[in-house]
Design a protein around this motif. Sequence first.
Motif, PDB file in Angstrom:
ATOM      1  N   LEU A 271       0.683  -1.505  -0.127  1.00  0.00           N
ATOM      2  CA  LEU A 271      -0.213  -0.296   0.408  1.00  0.00           C
ATOM      3  C   LEU A 271       1.018   0.976   0.133  1.00  0.00           C
TER       4      LEU A 271
ATOM      5  N   ASN B 137      -0.460   9.698   3.693  1.00  0.00           N
ATOM      6  CA  ASN B 137      -0.941   9.220   2.699  1.00  0.00           C
ATOM      7  C   ASN B 137      -0.849   8.295   2.135  1.00  0.00           C
TER       8      ASN B 137
ATOM      9  N   SER C 230      -6.299   4.998  -2.946  1.00  0.00           N
ATOM     10  CA  SER C 230      -6.635   3.805  -2.313  1.00  0.00           C
ATOM     11  C   SER C 230      -7.075   3.498  -4.617  1.00  0.00           C
TER      12      SER C 230
ATOM     13  N   THR D  87      -8.489   5.820  -6.338  1.00  0.00           N
ATOM     14  CA  THR D  87      -9.640   6.584  -6.810  1.00  0.00           C
ATOM     15  C   THR D  87      -9.939   8.271  -5.327  1.00  0.00           C
TER      16      THR D  87
ATOM     17  N   ILE E  75     -10.491   9.337  -1.807  1.00  0.00           N
ATOM     18  CA  ILE E  75     -10.190   8.539  -0.606  1.00  0.00           C
ATOM     19  C   ILE E  75      -9.114   7.981  -0.912  1.00  0.00           C
ATOM     20  N   TYR E  76      -8.323   7.677   0.750  1.00  0.00           N
ATOM     21  CA  TYR E  76      -6.974   7.879   1.039  1.00  0.00           C
ATOM     22  C   TYR E  76      -6.601   6.644   2.426  1.00  0.00           C
ATOM     23  N   TYR E  77      -5.343   6.082   2.315  1.00  0.00           N
ATOM     24  CA  TYR E  77      -5.617   5.687   3.692  1.00  0.00           C
ATOM     25  C   TYR E  77      -4.199   6.506   4.764  1.00  0.00           C
TER      26      TYR E  77
ATOM     27  N   PHE F  44      -9.355   5.711   7.327  1.00  0.00           N
ATOM     28  CA  PHE F  44      -9.933   5.815   6.224  1.00  0.00           C
ATOM     29  C   PHE F  44     -10.657   6.666   6.069  1.00  0.00           C
TER      30      PHE F  44
ATOM     31  N   GLU G 155      -6.491  -1.785   4.931  1.00  0.00           N
ATOM     32  CA  GLU G 155      -7.032  -2.018   3.788  1.00  0.00           C
ATOM     33  C   GLU G 155      -7.628  -3.765   3.401  1.00  0.00           C
TER      34      GLU G 155
ATOM     35  N   ASP H 128     -10.503  -2.504   1.020  1.00  0.00           N
ATOM     36  CA  ASP H 128     -10.061  -1.964  -0.498  1.00  0.00           C
ATOM     37  C   ASP H 128     -11.175  -2.589  -1.180  1.00  0.00           C
TER      38      ASP H 128
ATOM     39  N   VAL I 161     -13.912  -0.030  -2.344  1.00  0.00           N
ATOM     40  CA  VAL I 161     -13.566   1.689  -2.799  1.00  0.00           C
ATOM     41  C   VAL I 161     -14.241   1.324  -4.071  1.00  0.00           C
TER      42      VAL I 161
ATOM     43  N   ARG J 269     -16.453   4.768  -5.095  1.00  0.00           N
ATOM     44  CA  ARG J 269     -16.224   4.841  -6.374  1.00  0.00           C
ATOM     45  C   ARG J 269     -17.566   5.686  -7.248  1.00  0.00           C
TER      46      ARG J 269
END
Length: 381
Positions: A247, A260, A263, A265, A268-270, A283, A357, A361, A364, A368
């Motif tokens: 990741l 960061n 993901s 998209t 939208i992130y970790y 998340f 994740e 995951d 996502v 989206r």
Amino acid sequence: MFRINHASNRIVKLKEVSFSELGFTERHHLQEWLANQPDALGEELLIIQKEFDGFDDTRERLDLLAIDKNGNLTIIENKLDDSGKDVVWQALKYASYCSTLSKSQIAEIFQKYLDKARPGQDAKALICDFLGQEEFAEVVLNPGNDQRLIMVAAQFRKEVTSTVLWLLKHRVFVKCFRATPFKDGNDLFLTVEQVIPLPEAEELMIGISEKEDEEQSSERGQATRHQLRTDFWHAALEALRTANVALYANVSPSRDHWLNAGSGTSGIYYSMIFNRDETRVDFALGTRSKEANKALFDHLFARREQLDAEFGAPLSWRRMDDKKVSLIECAAPFDGHDRENWPVMIDWLVDHVKKMEKVFDKEVPGLRNLARTQFSKEAAA
């Protein structure tokens, strides 16, 4: 102070009176006025306590305790018609007492004040809003020996002004304000004027030394924090690579307290978070549309129990209606600035990044599509 007479195109001097003539007292009048209108002192201040007496082995109490925009504690001492000869010594004592107060103690002092004066409000949240910080963990309060003194009186004795000017030369941040009441018939007025240092001379007298001290302190503190964070992220990213967690494979170490990872998209992130008192995985739903982020959050929150079960522990679901972003988090307490704790912290991060994740995951693609639908609705509106 003068009253303007429009009809005669003249000014009429108002009568200057004393507080004692008007029957005003220090505690019930001047103190209350400043507590409820602290910007009368020429700057933004957050009053955190009145009549503060939280000192060991003494019954002394200071009039007002405040925080300035740099997180410094500010001691405000009020006198009425005469400053007295001991006000500087009194204020310096209080500053020395307050110099040992920690961030958590300051928040507790403020919370006690709020519980009595404005029940239902959260001290840490108000401090964050005042200082423009997202999280209380990032707030710095009462750093070093930068406590400030503000003294208010109708008149200042020579021994007071002489001492204050000497303190200013030695980089002790003191201000004196003259509070003067006036009477015009039944109407009463009050002026609050900064007399030491004079506003136009303040930059010359203490601005340069403040700037130098602030820059040096800030640079030292930032350099330490930045190096600490960079070293931590080096170790954490290496541990993720060793654990075959892809990741963060394209993410470099940073001096920020967060890292960061996308993901796939946009918006939208970790996140991995490294704070002084905790580490955390997030998340984040942070697309360009606040409404879309809340819709995405609600979509996931409807299956909260299922997603918590898949993660293996209850997550913290933060819709944050007053913010653009919404977060789903898992955090653990650690002393992050103690390097001896890093191996355990990093093991925790690796494990929980994997879990985060794995759970989200697969969500996502649906998020989206939902975001696109929301964007279309907003564009058509």
